[in-house]
Design an enzyme around this catalytic site. Sequence first.
Site, PDB file in Angstrom:
ATOM      1  N   LYS A 126       0.533  -1.478  -0.229  1.00 30.02           N
ATOM      2  CA  LYS A 126      -0.034   0.266  -0.161  1.00 30.02           C
ATOM      3  C   LYS A 126       1.374   1.340   0.010  1.00 30.02           C
ATOM      4  CE  LYS A 126      -3.409   2.677   3.131  1.00 30.02           C
ATOM      5  NZ  LYS A 126      -4.280   2.308   4.437  1.00 30.02           N
ATOM      6  N   ASP A 144      -6.849   0.497   0.026  1.00 26.30           N
ATOM      7  CA  ASP A 144      -6.505   1.199   0.914  1.00 26.30           C
ATOM      8  C   ASP A 144      -8.110   0.423   1.602  1.00 26.30           C
ATOM      9  OD1 ASP A 144      -8.727   2.752  -0.040  1.00 26.30           O
ATOM     10  OD2 ASP A 144      -8.461   4.177   1.593  1.00 26.30           O
TER      11      ASP A 144
END
Length: 214
Positions: A126, A144
């Site tokens: 991420k 996310d």
Amino acid sequence: MIEALEKKRDRASKIYSLLKEEYPNSKCSLHYTTPHELLVATILSAQCTDDRVNMVTKHLFKKYHSPKDFAYCNLDSLSEDIHSCGYHNQKAKNIQGASLIIVEEHKCVVPSSLDELVALPGVGRKTANCVLGEIYNVPSMVIDTHMVRIMNLLGFTRNKDPKKIEFEIIKLFEEKIWVKLTHMIIDHGRAICIARRPQCGACILSRLCPSSDV
């Protein structure tokens, strides 16, 4: 009923067009002026809101100006400086550790490859994808909590694992819009498709969303 890949891609294209019209100015909500500042901010954002991170980094980046400042700082002081972001002790270790590697192994330059980025302490896919997309204009997708939830609601995945979702979603959207898509989905998740109270009646995607209650 299983939706064919081409139909998913067609629906994905229409969804992107609607989101772009609704959120034309979507961008990264973390405040930064350098690649390293973005890296630090993204590490801090784990289990913490971007608003809180921006409040902390407003003062943090005035105290620590470079990767070297973070790499060779007093760890206890850094931990205290980021206390309100949660998990401050571990995040401080990660920030210092990542900064040290950047200084000593990468000549103070934040790496531009996924493999080198995820090798840094506290940096997962991420965070790495965020840096690659924002700083180096590498087509990348940040998965996310908003992306996990909304992509499931849209019927584009049944997975909860971010890596598996990433590999599924990149097959549906053109790579040139991956970064923009992520920001628009995050904005949509904050404004309309809220986790505990989704506002389907006000959602521009309702007619294309199999989970809509409209």
